[in-house]
Structure formats: structure tokens, C-alpha cells
Design a protein around this motif. Sequence first.
Motif, short mmCIF file in Angstrom:
data_model
loop_
_atom_site.label_atom_id
_atom_site.label_comp_id
_atom_site.label_asym_id
_atom_site.label_seq_id
_atom_site.Cartn_x
_atom_site.Cartn_y
_atom_site.Cartn_z
N MET A 1 42.25 45.51 36.16
CA MET A 1 41.26 46.22 36.97
C MET A 1 41.90 47.33 37.80
SD MET A 1 40.50 43.21 39.78
CE MET A 1 39.51 44.27 40.83
N PHE A 3 44.55 48.52 41.16
CA PHE A 3 44.37 48.51 42.61
C PHE A 3 43.47 49.67 43.02
CE2 PHE A 3 48.55 46.45 42.02
CZ PHE A 3 48.28 45.24 42.63
N MET B 9 45.29 39.24 52.05
CA MET B 9 45.16 40.30 51.06
C MET B 9 45.79 39.85 49.74
SD MET B 9 43.77 43.31 50.75
CE MET B 9 43.84 44.70 51.91
N LYS B 12 43.36 37.57 48.10
CA LYS B 12 42.20 38.32 47.62
C LYS B 12 42.52 39.03 46.30
CE LYS B 12 39.68 42.51 48.98
NZ LYS B 12 38.34 42.28 48.42
N TRP B 13 43.65 39.70 46.26
CA TRP B 13 44.03 40.43 45.03
C TRP B 13 44.24 39.47 43.87
CZ3 TRP B 13 47.83 44.33 47.79
CH2 TRP B 13 47.08 45.40 48.32
N GLU B 16 40.80 38.19 42.60
CA GLU B 16 40.08 39.20 41.82
C GLU B 16 40.55 39.25 40.36
OE1 GLU B 16 39.17 42.33 45.51
OE2 GLU B 16 40.83 42.71 44.13
#
Lengths: 194, 194
Positions: A1, A3, B9, B12-13, B16
Motif C-alpha cells: 500500500m 506509506f 504508529m 498502526k502501520w 494496515e
Amino acid sequence: MGFLSVLSMAHKWIAERTGLGDTVIDATAGGGVDTLALASLVGSGGTVYAFDIQQEALDRTQERLASLATEDRLPRLRLLLQSHAEMAAAVDEDAHEKVAAVMFNLGYLPGGDESVITQPETTIAALDAALSLLRPGGIVTCVLYPGHPGGELEAAAVEAWATQLPGSIAAAVVYRQPQRKTAPYLVAVEKRQR
Amino acid sequence: MGFLSVLSMAHKWIAERTGLGDTVIDATAGGGVDTLALASLVGSGGTVYAFDIQQEALDRTQERLASLATEDRLPRLRLLLQSHAEMAAAVDEDAHEKVAAVMFNLGYLPGGDESVITQPETTIAALDAALSLLRPGGIVTCVLYPGHPGGELEAAAVEAWATQLPGSIAAAVVYRQPQRKTAPYLVAVEKRQR
């Protein structure tokens, strides 16, 4: 996807802190792309200030926002042909400490005169003004371009400015893609709740 | 609202880019907090590898994940008492180039022996191995602690490693809070689609 690009991250962080009816500032109107995004966030009940020292930039910004007028989504729009360093005096008194977001996208006007660039001294003065105008929880974002002449010094000055901010005043973050030394990167500052 | 912490973070990454049934790796099991988060992402159909050179860390990790077993949400769990630098050999052949995420949280075991810390040489070897194990679009995250002895050198080594990665192999980003020089910060790398 992949960053998020630094510009997309700036828009995301602003969107998370801005709502309909808010007052926001585009400190570097340029072609008006960021101004349009800000205008869409605050809607017809909101207010958008856009600063640029080139009339061409303000004309392009005005034109780009025309699409919102046809849908009755145009906020109160204040296009100001003056330096963003004069931001504090230019913004209405009753908006002071009520601004949700101030966006800086430094460098030169795309397709315009590349010799007209932002300068560290006025940029830092404008960042100080922007921070003072924010409401608690409001955000300043600054996209930096170390790849153009003078850009590296300006980027370093902005990063140093954010780094020295007392934690009691604001929280700063840096988001960057380190593989290209000249790639734009993002410094963002959120004003503390009182 | 505040900016996400560097650890949030990282999670989260990873979230995803990771789904049920995936294979993921905690390169630094420590107290198992990150391992538990990874296990929750992949669920009972997934596989979690957790590396640590201290038995105490693996024991705490096993204990922390017990809660998932009672809900039938425990993935296949491989707790490995060996250096993460040996990661490539330790992971099953059929998972090579299929790993969704590898998480590094460097420094010492909280509440454990503070003299046992990760070392730049093995960390870089492990990062190379992690990147080789990823599937295209998979992610390596690395939370760095420049505040403890040796941590600053290690952080610089990891940042240099990410910076020199060819863009054709992976995309790197850095997320940091610059106001405290010793604050942890995040380097993340996403493997390119082929």
C-alpha cells in the motif's frame, strides 16, 4: 500500500483536528491545491485565510476554489497579498487563538518564478505567528523542500524551531522519507491544551 | 488529541498491512506486549514467531499470550531462545517471502537486566534477514531508544541502514518527536511490490 506521502500526512493530521465552521490558514497559497482541501474541511460556515506574495498565486487559488461556490460549499475566503510573516496582524482579532490549522508548503510557486522562494527569517516569524493564532489542540504543518537552493537551510531552521519549542507549549513531530536526501519532509506542531 | 506515540504508529502501520492467517515476527519479544498485539492481528489461523535471547522474556511472553488461548484466538506460536540475527534460518522455509510484518523494539527488557542490550551488528543483520523474509508490501518496524548507553549509536546505524536501501527494494520512513533528544523514534521499511 505504500506509506503516506508527507503532503498526504499533513492533510490527514489537519483533517483529524479540523471540522465544519472552523477557521484555517493556508500560509503559502501557491496554486491553491492545499487551500481547496482546507476549504472543503471547514465548509460554507468556515473561514479560510490564504497568504501569498504573488498575485498570480492568489488568482490561481481563487479560480481553483470557484468549484465550491457552485455547490454552496465555499467558506468565507480571505486572499491576502502579503507576507505570511504578517499573519498575526492580518487575521481578525476575534479569530486569535481560535484557528484550527495553519498549513505551510514551502518553496516556489509551481510553474511560476522559481527565484521567488520563502526565506528562513520570514518563515520562522510566520511559524511563531501561526502557533500564537492556534486554539489549543490546533496544528501547524510545514512541508519542507531541502532539494532546491536555500531549501536545505530553511528546512534545518524550521526543524530547529520545532525542536526547541517547550513541551508545555506544543508537541512536535517529524515525518520523513530518508532514502532521498532532497525529498520533501514534514514538521508538524500541535498546540497544547491549557 | 495529540500525535500518535512512535510505538502506536508502529502498531498502526503493521495493522494496515497484516490480516487474519498471516505470519508475523516479533524480533524482540521482551515482555510480550508487542507479541500479543501481533497475535491478535493474525488470529488462530496465523503464525507468530517471537525471538529473545533471555528465557525470562519468552516466559513472560508465553504467559501474556495465554489469555488468547481461552478465547480460541491463539495463533501458532514459536518462541525461540536465540538471536534475531539468526531469524532467516529459524523461520520455516515455506514462510520465506510470505511474512507480513517484523517488529523490532530495541533496548533492554523492562524490569530485566539492563546490561543485556541489543547490539548494532546483530540488529543490522537481523533487519537484513527480516527484509528478506517479508512478502512484497510487508513491513519491518524498528523502535529505537537513543536515550540508553549505546542506544544512540544503534539508532544511527539503523537509520543509516534504512537510508541506504535502494528504492527498488523497499520504501523507508522515519517518525520522530524531536523535542526530546533521547525520546524513542521509529524507522519503518515496506518491501516493494515486484
